[in-house]
Design an enzyme around this catalytic site. Structure first.
Site, PDB file in Angstrom:
ATOM      1  N   CYS A  66      68.114  60.146 -13.261  1.00 31.43           N
ATOM      2  CA  CYS A  66      68.160  58.752 -13.689  1.00 31.43           C
ATOM      3  C   CYS A  66      68.593  58.721 -15.150  1.00 31.43           C
ATOM      4  O   CYS A  66      68.729  59.760 -15.794  1.00 31.43           O
ATOM      5  CB  CYS A  66      66.776  58.108 -13.516  1.00 31.43           C
ATOM      6  SG  CYS A  66      65.522  58.715 -14.680  1.00 31.43           S
ATOM      7  N   CYS A  87      65.957  60.404 -17.580  1.00 28.88           N
ATOM      8  CA  CYS A  87      65.929  61.868 -17.496  1.00 28.88           C
ATOM      9  C   CYS A  87      67.235  62.479 -18.000  1.00 28.88           C
ATOM     10  O   CYS A  87      67.232  63.593 -18.516  1.00 28.88           O
ATOM     11  CB  CYS A  87      65.627  62.314 -16.074  1.00 28.88           C
ATOM     12  SG  CYS A  87      63.896  62.013 -15.602  1.00 28.88           S
ATOM     13  N   GLU A 138      63.045  66.829 -12.917  1.00 30.43           N
ATOM     14  CA  GLU A 138      63.732  67.459 -14.034  1.00 30.43           C
ATOM     15  C   GLU A 138      62.920  67.362 -15.316  1.00 30.43           C
ATOM     16  O   GLU A 138      62.914  68.294 -16.129  1.00 30.43           O
ATOM     17  CB  GLU A 138      65.143  66.896 -14.224  1.00 30.43           C
ATOM     18  CG  GLU A 138      65.215  65.413 -14.531  1.00 30.43           C
ATOM     19  CD  GLU A 138      65.269  64.541 -13.293  1.00 30.43           C
ATOM     20  OE1 GLU A 138      64.390  64.645 -12.418  1.00 30.43           O
ATOM     21  OE2 GLU A 138      66.202  63.718 -13.212  1.00 30.43           O
ATOM     22  N   HIS A 180      59.382  62.707 -13.232  1.00 32.60           N
ATOM     23  CA  HIS A 180      60.477  63.156 -12.372  1.00 32.60           C
ATOM     24  C   HIS A 180      60.572  64.676 -12.408  1.00 32.60           C
ATOM     25  O   HIS A 180      60.103  65.328 -13.346  1.00 32.60           O
ATOM     26  CB  HIS A 180      61.789  62.521 -12.808  1.00 32.60           C
ATOM     27  CG  HIS A 180      61.842  61.047 -12.536  1.00 32.60           C
ATOM     28  ND1 HIS A 180      62.956  60.286 -12.807  1.00 32.60           N
ATOM     29  CD2 HIS A 180      60.923  60.194 -12.009  1.00 32.60           C
ATOM     30  CE1 HIS A 180      62.720  59.034 -12.445  1.00 32.60           C
ATOM     31  NE2 HIS A 180      61.494  58.960 -11.974  1.00 32.60           N
ATOM     32  N   TYR A 221      71.413  59.358  -6.974  1.00 35.35           N
ATOM     33  CA  TYR A 221      70.409  58.331  -7.246  1.00 35.35           C
ATOM     34  C   TYR A 221      71.076  56.970  -7.115  1.00 35.35           C
ATOM     35  O   TYR A 221      72.290  56.843  -7.316  1.00 35.35           O
ATOM     36  CB  TYR A 221      69.841  58.554  -8.656  1.00 35.35           C
ATOM     37  CG  TYR A 221      68.717  57.631  -9.054  1.00 35.35           C
ATOM     38  CD1 TYR A 221      67.524  57.621  -8.348  1.00 35.35           C
ATOM     39  CD2 TYR A 221      68.840  56.773 -10.141  1.00 35.35           C
ATOM     40  CE1 TYR A 221      66.485  56.784  -8.720  1.00 35.35           C
ATOM     41  CE2 TYR A 221      67.808  55.932 -10.528  1.00 35.35           C
ATOM     42  CZ  TYR A 221      66.630  55.942  -9.803  1.00 35.35           C
ATOM     43  OH  TYR A 221      65.602  55.111 -10.172  1.00 35.35           O
ATOM     44  N   CYS A 271      54.537  62.939  -3.433  1.00 34.19           N
ATOM     45  CA  CYS A 271      55.133  61.615  -3.316  1.00 34.19           C
ATOM     46  C   CYS A 271      55.575  61.353  -1.877  1.00 34.19           C
ATOM     47  O   CYS A 271      56.133  62.226  -1.232  1.00 34.19           O
ATOM     48  CB  CYS A 271      56.315  61.478  -4.275  1.00 34.19           C
ATOM     49  SG  CYS A 271      55.825  61.522  -6.008  1.00 34.19           S
TER      50      CYS A 271
END
Length: 147
Positions: free
Chosen positions: A98, A101, A72, A70, A119, A26
């Site tokens: 988030c 998650c 996690e 993500h 975040y 990413c």
């Protein structure tokens, strides 16, 4: 375990999660996660595309593709595919979870989350705290326990 020793281990695991995040393809943000249980690393993950998809996380406009997993979530899914369990484990992650998650973290039985950066939306953290999960931010040698 003494608080000093606990802090030392927390810092080491966060550094490991940071290194693991560098494996992500990413461009916008690289996130790494480590799951530790009984002082053993039982899983790791970083944000990226599902198996079988190209490793480009962003679309032509620079936005993250909807199907990117993500860090996690990847780490929890690895545990689910193994003989291990996250019950009572600690999640070390470079970016706080988030809200989506956070539900996975809770359902997986993780009891402690240590993160480095927050975040943009802290509703995931608030959910974890409401669920009785210990949430700790470890940033720039500052050890803060969220209330």
């Amino acid at each position: 375990m003494s608080e000093i020793k606990k802090l030392r281990y927390d810092k080491a695991y966060i550094r490991m999660a940071s290194e693991w995040g560098k494996l992500s393809h990413c461009k916008r943000r690289q996130v790494g996660a480590i799951i530790v249980k009984d002082r053993m690393i039982i899983s790791d993950g970083y944000n990226g595309s599902p198996t079988g998809f190209d490793n480009y996380c962003e679309d032509e406009e620079g936005y993250t593709k909807w199907y990117v997993l993500h860090a996690e979530a990847n780490a929890i899914l690895k545990v689910a595919a193994s003989t291990q369990s996250c019950e009572g484990a600690t999640l070390y992650i470079t970016l706080s979870p988030c809200r989506e998650c956070s539900k996975l973290v809770h359902q997986a039985g993780i009891k402690r989350v240590v993160y480095k950066d927050g975040y943009k939306d802290n509703s995931g953290i608030k959910f974890l705290e409401k669920a009785g999960i210990e949430v700790v931010q470890l940033q720039d040698d500052v050890f803060k326990v969220e209330n």
